[in-house]
Motif scaffolding. Structure first.
Motif, mmCIF file in Angstrom:
data_model
loop_
_atom_site.group_PDB
_atom_site.id
_atom_site.type_symbol
_atom_site.label_atom_id
_atom_site.label_comp_id
_atom_site.label_asym_id
_atom_site.label_seq_id
_atom_site.Cartn_x
_atom_site.Cartn_y
_atom_site.Cartn_z
ATOM 1 N N HIS A 1 0.821 -1.206 0.000
ATOM 2 C CA HIS A 1 0.000 0.000 0.000
ATOM 3 C C HIS A 1 0.856 1.257 0.000
ATOM 4 N N ARG B 1 -7.972 0.796 -6.326
ATOM 5 C CA ARG B 1 -8.049 -0.557 -5.771
ATOM 6 C C ARG B 1 -8.859 -0.700 -4.492
ATOM 7 N N TYR B 2 -9.135 0.388 -3.801
ATOM 8 C CA TYR B 2 -9.866 0.265 -2.536
ATOM 9 C C TYR B 2 -11.230 -0.404 -2.732
ATOM 10 N N GLN B 3 -11.968 0.000 -3.743
ATOM 11 C CA GLN B 3 -13.280 -0.589 -3.991
ATOM 12 C C GLN B 3 -13.161 -2.063 -4.380
ATOM 13 N N LYS C 1 -12.696 -3.991 -1.235
ATOM 14 C CA LYS C 1 -13.956 -4.105 -0.492
ATOM 15 C C LYS C 1 -14.857 -5.167 -1.113
ATOM 16 N N LEU D 1 -3.460 -4.171 4.599
ATOM 17 C CA LEU D 1 -2.717 -3.209 3.787
ATOM 18 C C LEU D 1 -1.377 -2.975 4.471
ATOM 19 N N ALA E 1 -8.145 5.709 5.964
ATOM 20 C CA ALA E 1 -8.910 4.491 6.240
ATOM 21 C C ALA E 1 -10.299 4.822 6.772
ATOM 22 N N LEU F 1 -12.492 6.505 3.872
ATOM 23 C CA LEU F 1 -12.952 5.551 2.858
ATOM 24 C C LEU F 1 -13.661 4.342 3.468
ATOM 25 N N LEU G 1 -12.471 1.831 5.199
ATOM 26 C CA LEU G 1 -11.745 0.608 4.863
ATOM 27 C C LEU G 1 -11.750 -0.328 6.068
ATOM 28 N N THR H 1 0.174 -1.825 -4.874
ATOM 29 C CA THR H 1 -0.985 -2.590 -5.371
ATOM 30 C C THR H 1 -0.675 -4.062 -5.584
#
Length: 191
Positions: free
Chosen positions: A57, A67-69, A72, A85, A101, A104, A106, A128
């Motif tokens: 990360h 990439r966060y979505q 999830k 992460l 975090a 978003l 996370l 990533t």
């Protein structure tokens, strides 16, 4: 004088002891997987499961935002998958990571790897990049990209090659993972 042929069973036992010792050393290193990490924020997801996904990360990398979505969605598809992460960028402030975090929402654990020992041990060379760790086998079973959806040149609406999802499906059913490693797109962590 001792006949050298009489010593072969002793040599065999010594070789076996060395091999067992090496295997136990590998297990110890697997059990102390997080020894080079500093916990910044605990996971809101599962505490334990067979598989754990380590994601290299870096908040400043533009591909990470894409990439966060995806991550999830993975937790919805694989509820027992623990995602961690691992931030290995020296100049990123842990408080800013915590704020990100929260902002978003996370649900992942967030670690700092200030020395980059952990990401190097897992061979995560770009932000990533992921390593899928199987706690039953005590080893990384997949390393590389989540999929082919994002690169510096493009962002696709949908992945054509869902590498990580295929690896999870194969590993969870005891099948061979192919490919077990893929090329990643992301900001370089080290040479």
């Amino acid at each position: 004088m001792i006949d050298p042929r009489a010593l072969w069973p002793l040599r065999f036992v010594l070789v076996l002891l060395v091999l067992v010792s090496c295997a136990q050393g590998e297990r110890r290193s697997a059990l102390s997987l997080r020894q080079d990490l500093t916990l910044v924020r605990a996971s809101e997801g599962p505490a334990a499961g067979r598989f754990e996904l380590f994601v290299a990360h870096g908040a400043a990398c533009p591909l990470m935002a894409q990439r966060y979505q995806d991550l999830k969605e993975l937790t919805r598809e694989w509820p027992a998958l623990r995602i961690s992460l691992v931030n290995a960028v020296a100049n990123e402030d842990p408080q800013q990571l915590l704020d990100l975090a929260r902002e978003l929402a996370l649900p992942f654990a967030l670690y700092r790897d200030a020395t980059q020992k952990f990401v190097r041990r897992l061979e995560l060379k770009t932000i990533t990049a992921v390593a899928l760790y199987d706690h039953e086998q005590e080893r990384v079973v997949y390393r590389g990209a989540i999929d082919d959806r994002v690169s510096f040149d493009y962002v696709k609406a949908r992945a054509e090659l869902p590498y990580l999802r295929r690896a999870l499906a194969a590993a969870s059913t005891g099948q061979k993972i192919s490919p077990a490693a893929t090329r990643t797109h992301g900001c370089d962590l080290y040479d």
